[in-house]
Scaffold this active site. Structure first.
Site, short mmCIF file in Angstrom:
data_model
loop_
_atom_site.label_atom_id
_atom_site.label_comp_id
_atom_site.label_asym_id
_atom_site.label_seq_id
_atom_site.Cartn_x
_atom_site.Cartn_y
_atom_site.Cartn_z
N HIS A 96 0.84 -1.22 0.00
CA HIS A 96 0.00 0.00 0.00
C HIS A 96 0.87 1.26 0.00
O HIS A 96 0.69 2.17 0.82
CB HIS A 96 -0.94 0.00 1.21
N GLU A 118 -1.10 -6.53 -3.32
CA GLU A 118 -2.34 -5.87 -3.76
C GLU A 118 -2.32 -5.39 -5.20
O GLU A 118 -3.37 -5.00 -5.73
CB GLU A 118 -2.71 -4.70 -2.81
N ASP A 269 -6.55 1.54 3.93
CA ASP A 269 -5.17 1.08 3.64
C ASP A 269 -4.58 1.81 2.44
O ASP A 269 -3.36 1.87 2.29
CB ASP A 269 -5.11 -0.45 3.45
N1 NAI Z 1 -8.86 -2.18 5.77
C1 NAI Z 1 -8.55 -3.46 5.49
O1 NAI Z 1 -8.21 -4.24 6.37
C2 NAI Z 1 -8.67 -3.95 4.10
C3 NAI Z 1 -8.80 -3.05 3.08
N2 NAI Z 1 -8.99 -3.46 1.80
C4 NAI Z 1 -9.12 -2.39 0.82
O2 NAI Z 1 -10.46 -2.20 0.40
C5 NAI Z 1 -10.43 -1.45 -0.81
C6 NAI Z 1 -11.40 -2.06 -1.84
O3 NAI Z 1 -10.86 -3.29 -2.30
P1 NAI Z 1 -11.61 -4.23 -3.35
O4 NAI Z 1 -13.05 -4.25 -3.10
O5 NAI Z 1 -10.86 -5.50 -3.39
O6 NAI Z 1 -11.35 -3.45 -4.72
P2 NAI Z 1 -12.11 -3.70 -6.10
O7 NAI Z 1 -11.18 -3.24 -7.15
O8 NAI Z 1 -12.67 -5.06 -6.16
O9 NAI Z 1 -13.35 -2.70 -5.99
C7 NAI Z 1 -13.21 -1.31 -6.01
C8 NAI Z 1 -14.46 -0.72 -6.60
O10 NAI Z 1 -14.36 0.70 -6.46
C9 NAI Z 1 -15.00 1.24 -7.60
N3 NAI Z 1 -14.66 2.65 -7.73
C10 NAI Z 1 -13.50 3.21 -8.19
N4 NAI Z 1 -13.60 4.55 -8.15
C11 NAI Z 1 -14.84 4.84 -7.64
C12 NAI Z 1 -15.53 6.04 -7.37
N5 NAI Z 1 -14.97 7.25 -7.59
N6 NAI Z 1 -16.79 5.96 -6.85
C13 NAI Z 1 -17.34 4.76 -6.59
N7 NAI Z 1 -16.74 3.59 -6.86
C14 NAI Z 1 -15.50 3.63 -7.37
C15 NAI Z 1 -14.54 0.36 -8.74
O11 NAI Z 1 -15.36 0.50 -9.88
C16 NAI Z 1 -14.63 -1.02 -8.10
O12 NAI Z 1 -15.88 -1.64 -8.34
C17 NAI Z 1 -8.96 -1.44 -1.25
O13 NAI Z 1 -8.35 -0.23 -0.86
C18 NAI Z 1 -8.38 -2.60 -0.48
O14 NAI Z 1 -6.98 -2.52 -0.33
C19 NAI Z 1 -9.04 -4.79 1.46
C20 NAI Z 1 -8.89 -5.73 2.44
C21 NAI Z 1 -8.63 -5.40 3.83
C1 PYR Z 2 -5.38 -5.94 2.21
C2 PYR Z 2 -4.68 -5.67 3.47
O1 PYR Z 2 -3.93 -4.74 3.58
C3 PYR Z 2 -4.91 -6.54 4.60
O2 PYR Z 2 -5.52 -7.61 4.44
O3 PYR Z 2 -4.47 -6.20 5.71
#
Ligand code: NAI
Ligand code: PYR
Length: 377
Positions: A96, A118, A269
């Site tokens: 990240h 990622e 993240d």
């Molecule tokens: N906090 C944590 O522990 C974790 C965080 N994450 C994070 O969650 C986030 C989402 O991951 P995923 O769902 O796997 O990604 P993904 O790529 O599957 O989905 C992202 C979505 O956001 C949409 N998008 C992009 N720009 C947009 C906008 N301006 N308005 C609305 N939608 C928009 C895309 O079209 C896509 O459908 C990432 O930053 C990932 O690293 C993932 C796992 C754990």
């Molecule tokens: C996606 C990530 O950063 C986590 O699983 O912690």
């Protein structure tokens, strides 16, 4: 190759980068595996399990880093681990970097080849992010439901409602893997769910998957403002791969929410999408209150369910790590475009375009970074 697996040191991070099953795969191909003592305990794997699989257990974390050709981790290294960076080290983990400028600088300066789980990209999917997004998405709905309870600081509503009392409203911004999994759980809890995405195609797919159980909205400031204002629970799940997340929820929008509503910014993240979230929270202190709204911004949500998460993560990471170990990093990335897309830093250059742009570095394509080294030698 020698593979090193240190114990994770982030707050409440109980995942581990390799299971004993993964160790047997490396050993079977003639590699050595060094595991820091107790690295697997939080995920239910003992030192004896690793020894039986053929690993060497080391008490001294410095030896794990220094003796390894490739270090496999789960979370990005913390500042206290930068001391182990050195030229030629291969680091395979979540990074990240767009949200971690000091880490990017340290990796670049020290000449580490850093491959980010990622941004490993196969077609239009992110195979090493997906399982943790599935976990975090599912957790987001259950965590949000919990913090809506009065003793947890919320407004005191049950998302399901009861006969004669309306259901709670959940707004999800970003309908990818996190958003879809959050929606599954929120629908299961009986909530009234709205999903916002920027992609019309994705909204169509979501409509096909969930039918009348959800409402879909195109992402624009007006729709976001309206859906945020009425949300009891707002789940933020936007991603632009590798890049710093865009701020889509302004402070004014947060102020318009009803007191005691909850925001779970899963995208934290990559920097998060909410203006009022200015710092990452931890599993020890997961929330803070601003403008009467409960803010949750834990960057390692899956770390709280380590057994499930470690198994899900290593199910997909080991096959890529094995390619690096068997072929060496250069041949492995030449032969595997998905893995190549994961290389964020190599040979002292930033090799992922969105990271370079967001952190103000020159972007060097990974092939160029490796070629430059060969032409210098
Ligand atoms: N906090 C944590 O522990 C974790 C965080 N994450 C994070 O969650 C986030 C989402 O991951 P995923 O769902 O796997 O990604 P993904 O790529 O599957 O989905 C992202 C979505 O956001 C949409 N998008 C992009 N720009 C947009 C906008 N301006 N308005 C609305 N939608 C928009 C895309 O079209 C896509 O459908 C990432 O930053 C990932 O690293 C993932 C796992 C754990
Ligand atoms: C996606 C990530 O950063 C986590 O699983 O912690």
């Amino acid at each position: 190759m020698i593979i090193g697996v240190p114990r994770e040191i982030k707050n409440n991070e109980n995942r581990v980068a390799l299971t004993p099953g993964g160790v047997t795969q490396f050993i079977g191909s003639g590699h050595r595996v060094l595991i820091e003592a107790d690295a697997g305990i939080g995920s239910g794997f003992t030192n004896e399990d690793y020894l039986a699989a053929g690993a060497v257990i080391l008490e001294d974390v410095a030896k794990v880093w220094n003796d390894a050709d490739m270090v496999m981790k789960v979370k990005e290294p913390l500042a206290s681990e930068y001391v182990y960076f050195r030229e030629g080290l291969i680091l395979f983990t979540y990074l990240h970097l767009a949200a971690e400028p000091a880490l990017a600088q340290a990796l670049k300066e020290k000449g580490v080849t850093a491959i980010a789980y990622e941004t490993v990209t196969s077609g239009r999917t992110l195979p090493l992010l997906t399982p943790m997004s599935e976990v975090a998405g599912r957790m987001a709905a259950q965590i949000g439901a919990q913090f809506l309870e009065k003793p947890k600081g919320g407004k005191g509503i049950l998302l399901a409602g009861v006969p004669g009392v309306s259901r709670g409203k959940v707004t999800i911004i970003g309908g990818g893997v996190v958003g879809t999994n959050a929606a599954k759980m929120a629908i299961g809890l009986g909530a009234d769910v709205t999903i916002i995405d920027l992609s019309a195609d994705r909204l169509r797919q979501l409509d096909d998957i969930f039918g009348n159980s959800i409402k879909t909205l195109m992402s624009n400031p007006m729709n976001i403002g309206a859906a945020v204002a009425e949300a009891d629970l707002l789940i933020c799940a936007v991603l632009i791969p590798g890049a710093k997340a865009p701020t889509l929820v302004s402070e004014e929008m947060v102020k318009a929410m009803n007191t005691g509503s909850v925001i779970v910014d899963v995208a934290i993240d990559q920097g998060g999408i909410v203006e009022t979230i200015d710092h990452i929270t931890t599993h020890d202190h997961p929330t803070y209150e601003k403008h009467g709204i409960v803010h949750y911004a834990v960057a390692n949500m899956p770390g709280a369910v380590p057994r499930t998460s470690t198994l899900a993560l290593t199910n997909v990471t080991v096959q890529y790590a094995m390619q690096i170990a068997n072929k060496g990093v250069h041949k492995a990335i030449i032969e595997n475009a998905a893995l190549k897309a994961g290389v964020n830093v190599a040979k002292g250059e930033i090799t992922y375009e969105a990271v370079a742009r967001d952190l103000g570095y020159t972007y060097t394509p990974v092939d160029v970074a490796f070629e430059r080294e060969f032409s210098l030698n």
